[in-house]
Design a protein around this motif. Sequence first.
Motif, short mmCIF file in Angstrom:
data_model
loop_
_atom_site.label_atom_id
_atom_site.label_comp_id
_atom_site.label_asym_id
_atom_site.label_seq_id
_atom_site.Cartn_x
_atom_site.Cartn_y
_atom_site.Cartn_z
N ARG A 83 0.81 -1.21 0.00
CA ARG A 83 0.00 0.00 0.00
C ARG A 83 0.85 1.26 0.00
NH1 ARG A 83 -0.71 2.09 4.91
NH2 ARG A 83 -2.71 3.07 4.47
N TYR A 121 -17.74 4.50 11.79
CA TYR A 121 -16.31 4.58 12.11
C TYR A 121 -15.78 5.91 11.57
CZ TYR A 121 -11.29 3.85 11.75
OH TYR A 121 -9.92 4.03 11.83
N VAL A 306 -13.31 -2.22 9.86
CA VAL A 306 -12.36 -1.17 10.22
C VAL A 306 -10.98 -1.48 9.64
CG1 VAL A 306 -11.15 -0.05 12.12
CG2 VAL A 306 -13.61 -0.43 12.28
N ASN A 310 -8.81 0.83 7.17
CA ASN A 310 -7.45 1.26 7.50
C ASN A 310 -6.46 0.89 6.39
OD1 ASN A 310 -7.57 0.62 11.13
ND2 ASN A 310 -8.44 2.26 9.91
N ILE A 345 -8.60 10.42 13.05
CA ILE A 345 -8.84 9.36 14.04
C ILE A 345 -8.71 9.94 15.45
CG2 ILE A 345 -7.96 7.19 14.97
CD1 ILE A 345 -7.23 6.42 12.10
N LEU B 222 -5.69 -1.41 15.64
CA LEU B 222 -6.75 -1.36 14.65
C LEU B 222 -7.64 -0.15 14.98
CD1 LEU B 222 -8.34 -2.83 12.42
CD2 LEU B 222 -9.41 -4.19 14.19
N ALA B 223 -7.96 0.64 13.97
CA ALA B 223 -8.78 1.85 14.09
C ALA B 223 -8.02 3.02 14.69
CB ALA B 223 -10.05 1.63 14.92
N TYR B 224 -6.84 2.81 15.21
CA TYR B 224 -6.08 3.91 15.80
C TYR B 224 -4.69 3.98 15.18
CZ TYR B 224 -9.92 4.04 19.05
OH TYR B 224 -11.17 4.14 19.58
N GLY B 225 -4.67 3.97 13.86
CA GLY B 225 -3.41 4.19 13.16
C GLY B 225 -2.63 2.94 12.82
N GLU B 227 -2.55 1.35 10.20
CA GLU B 227 -2.03 1.40 8.83
C GLU B 227 -0.67 2.09 8.76
OE1 GLU B 227 -4.62 2.99 10.02
OE2 GLU B 227 -5.13 4.82 8.91
N TYR B 228 -0.41 3.02 9.68
CA TYR B 228 0.89 3.68 9.68
C TYR B 228 1.97 2.70 10.12
CZ TYR B 228 -1.73 7.97 9.16
OH TYR B 228 -2.57 8.94 8.68
N TYR B 230 1.81 -0.52 10.17
CA TYR B 230 1.85 -1.61 9.19
C TYR B 230 2.77 -1.25 8.02
CZ TYR B 230 -0.14 -4.96 5.81
OH TYR B 230 -0.33 -5.96 4.87
N SER B 231 2.57 -0.06 7.47
CA SER B 231 3.37 0.31 6.30
C SER B 231 4.81 0.62 6.65
CB SER B 231 2.72 1.49 5.56
OG SER B 231 1.62 1.02 4.81
N GLU B 234 6.37 -2.75 6.77
CA GLU B 234 6.60 -3.32 5.44
C GLU B 234 7.78 -2.64 4.75
OE1 GLU B 234 2.73 -5.57 3.74
OE2 GLU B 234 2.97 -3.53 2.99
N SER B 292 -2.30 -8.83 11.68
CA SER B 292 -1.93 -7.95 10.57
C SER B 292 -0.46 -7.55 10.67
CB SER B 292 -2.80 -6.69 10.57
OG SER B 292 -4.16 -7.05 10.44
#
Lengths: 452, 323
Positions: A83, A121, A306, A310, A345, B222-225, B227-228, B230-231, B234, B292
């Motif tokens: 991503r 959400y 969710v 995300n 968020i 989850l729901a609190y960032g 994705e940051y 995670y990336s 990676e 994740s």
Amino acid sequence: MALTGLQIYKLLPQTNCKECGHPTCLAFAMKLAAKQAELALCPYVTESAKAQLDAASAPPIRLVAVSCNGSKVEAGNETVLFRHEKTFYHKPGLFIRVEDTLGAEGIKTKVSEADSYLVDYVGIKLGVDGFAVEAVSGDGAKFAEAVGAVRAASKKPLILIAPTPEVMAEGVKAASGTQPLLCAADESNWQKMAEIAKSAKAPLAVKAESLDKLAGLTEEIKKAGVEDIVLDPLAYGYGDSLKTLTQIRRLALKKNFRALGYPIIAFPSNGAGVDETVLAAQHIAKYAGFIVLNTFDPATLYPLLVLRQNIYTDPQKPIQVQPGLYEINSPTADSPLMVTTNFSITYFAVNNEVEGSGWPAWLLVADAEGMSVLTAWAAGKFDADRIAKAVKSTGAEGKINHKRLILPGQVAVLSGELEESLAGWEIMVGPKEAVDIPNYLKVMWGEKAGSR
Amino acid sequence: MPITVEIPKEKWAGKVREVVLGATAADGGTRAKTVVVGGEATLPFLHFDGAIPHPPALAIEVRDRRPDDWSPLVYEAWGEAMNDPAEWAKAAEKAGADLIVLTLSLTTADRKPNTPENAKAVVRKVLNATGLPLAVFGPGQAEKDNELIVPVAEEAKGEKLLLGVCEDKNYRTIVATAMANGHNVSSKTPMDVNLAKQLVILIHDMGMPLDRIIMDPTTGALAYGIEYGYSVMERLRLAALQGDSMTQQPMIVTPGEETWKAKESKVGEGVPETWGDWKRRAINWETLTAASLIHAGADAVVLRHPETLARVKAMVNGLMSAN
């Protein structure tokens, strides 16, 4: 070989008619080169140009849509493996499986409940995308009845799962007027399945236990006139699913391998000894286009929705709210003033807690370039100067009759500096986590109010 | 007709370093076994590209005393054992943990400031109670961390603990004592590839061997960032495989701590009905966050609830036996 935007432009009519939805032929050519548009959007392209462009212009993963009554789930058209390289575009559709043996009442109950499910959400309403009706009975008439019962309870898109073309045909009839995904053609029945898909103008899933066979089948089916194809590689465990879905994505993106350049359907509950929720989470991050869940349970669906949100957030665009002074629960001049950042968020976490606490409050949202409190502080985007500036520029001072500012606990270190920047103010250190705000307001602000 | 599909494979130039946690009697410690993290020569669980010698380690977080503000669901899961770090660690080992992460609190159970004597005694007690390797983290305030971690490092000399938390503003004291007493360190930075790399360089510059540094790139729930985090993970892992030496440390993250402070996990009342059953939701929250992050390259995850541990363990077993 992929063509450049200019090479493509030379093959286009160059009339800038805009009918493709792009301002100029050159802009359209650039989109084609970036594999973000399809040539079919141009109504005037010549046959010979089309032939030349076809190989180069189609996205490496075909966009496939399943639709019903105007609502649509699209999968495919992805351009990256990770991503952070750009973004993931089409969130995998989450479908709830409905077995035709459930009976009319059972179907009605399950489908109505899942159909009406919507959870909030950060201000976005999330829910299931559709239903996968499965002919467990093996009986065409029963299957058709079940499809009818699902349609009576929901207008969401459908996936039809049937073991034979005969049963599938009955389901398709019952789903007429919609564009369901037909699931699935295999080595033994693909000719007939393709005929059904073609005449219903419906996308067709194809299943095979090896990528060699799968690629061979999609080529045959394409020749038979079905272009909207979805892959079911029959990988049901944690490890083989990750491996196989990654390989398919790599083949499509890195090798431009057309025969597997389609979205993937995943069944996270089909494997023995596999936790449906955990495998579905893998499918969300690692490359599924459609996900069929056996169970409808808000306690699992909410986290999955969710997670999907995300993972599919565009990493180049932090999700922000407008900086400024927000009113919560109709605050007055006596109400507390709290400050946080404009990362959405963070904002929603704080806003929800304050709103839920019943306390009227002023929430000052400082421009921290869309970062959370700690990240913004580390990056120098949420410091005493910025906070002081926000207090002044939003006119917060004029709205309150006290000079107290509640600072997020994570940045307690700023309180000294802030008392210098905001002369005469009392800086109160709030809780570190939003979830502790109601208690904080009750104890800390309640005391202040009582003492006055 | 089947088509012969040639699977594109990656030829990576680099791999993740191996870090050994814990020492058995043969190596001067008292652990029943050691845990090796790292060593991958491929992206997570893509066995067809390269070797994955060790599964990610699953750690349970234990406190030196019963914590004040954890979720009722976590209290319910561990029960009375939470009153005694030794019992808690035993219960965690029994639940299947590979590693115990002992976090020291700012205060003792009677609300007095924590002391070096108390910290040493707790660490000794936990070492006696379990044969698992141990990580010991300070309460997260620079001065207190240093005051507590130095005596702990000396007390447990030779046990190859994982010591933390080293942050850019406070790492020298902990790194020095870890070097002097044969321990490993955790290098924690706020969700940024370059910051993660830089702190590893700084710690290494002090003389700490690279095979004794684990990095914690920080994650959100989850729901609190998430994705940051995670990336960033990676990207760090891709850099490591591409041969960027200072990103080749194994990664540890703390999904337990992050998720159990989120409202979705922590509380069961005053939340929307659409969130579903509290317990299932809460454990899903921790499980999906951890799962994740393991897919993003985590070599160790620190968890709080035993059911999460069991679910994540089953997933890891599946992912490791994939060939």
